[in-house]
Design an enzyme around this catalytic site. Sequence first.
Site, short mmCIF file in Angstrom:
data_model
loop_
_atom_site.label_atom_id
_atom_site.label_comp_id
_atom_site.label_asym_id
_atom_site.label_seq_id
_atom_site.Cartn_x
_atom_site.Cartn_y
_atom_site.Cartn_z
N GLY A 181 0.91 -1.09 0.05
CA GLY A 181 -0.02 0.08 -0.19
C GLY A 181 0.69 1.27 0.04
O GLY A 181 1.60 1.49 0.77
N SER A 182 0.46 2.36 -0.82
CA SER A 182 1.38 3.40 -0.98
C SER A 182 0.63 4.44 -1.87
O SER A 182 -0.64 4.45 -1.93
CB SER A 182 2.55 3.18 -1.71
OG SER A 182 2.29 2.29 -2.75
#
Length: 218
Positions: A181-182
């Site tokens: 996740g980013s």
Amino acid sequence: MNKPGIGLAPEGAPIIGLLTVVSLCFAILDWWPVTLIALVLLWFSVHFFRDPERVVPQEKDIAVSPADGRVIHIESRTDPMSGEERQCVSIFMNIFSVHVNRAPVTGTVTGIRYLPGKFFNAAWDKASTDNEQCIWQMKDEEGADWTFVQIAGLIARRIVPHAEQGDALLRGQRFGMIRFGSRVDVYLPADYNPAVRIGEDVFAGQTVLAKKSASKEA
């Protein structure tokens, strides 16, 4: 330039290979509960590191999304490369998004700056200043400067660049990825306006993210 593979990002090969061997070993030993866990992790890894082909729009004077995910911010911010106030579009990638990033426009990479930092939730405002990030500056075919920033998140621990300073990239060409996740922020030139809205789902190399203002072309 180091080009990634098609269909599956090469960064995932060691993890997928290890989980495949582990799953087979557990199955041979007849340890079915842990075999099932290993198979679930294997499925997740293959899903996470997928790298599908995209149909890149060919219209003039547009920019495409550099990332899969959801638009979470559209606001004026200070460009970390130029120091100018620009419209910034932020795209949040969750752990189920494709994490391969693509160039928003055709042009040349004129600068890359890596900044170590923290790992706050990438959806938070302070992630754009405090988190680990890789800042890219690119000059398009008309000489306009673009800045886009790969930002690590709460789970993401590695930003992987594929391009180098001086590389020429085509619109929609892969330039890197972020593991897990980013977020990616795109700072638009003054004569471009966002073509997306907050909450919209976008796809790297495919969704039109911004368009050049007709009033400024005249």
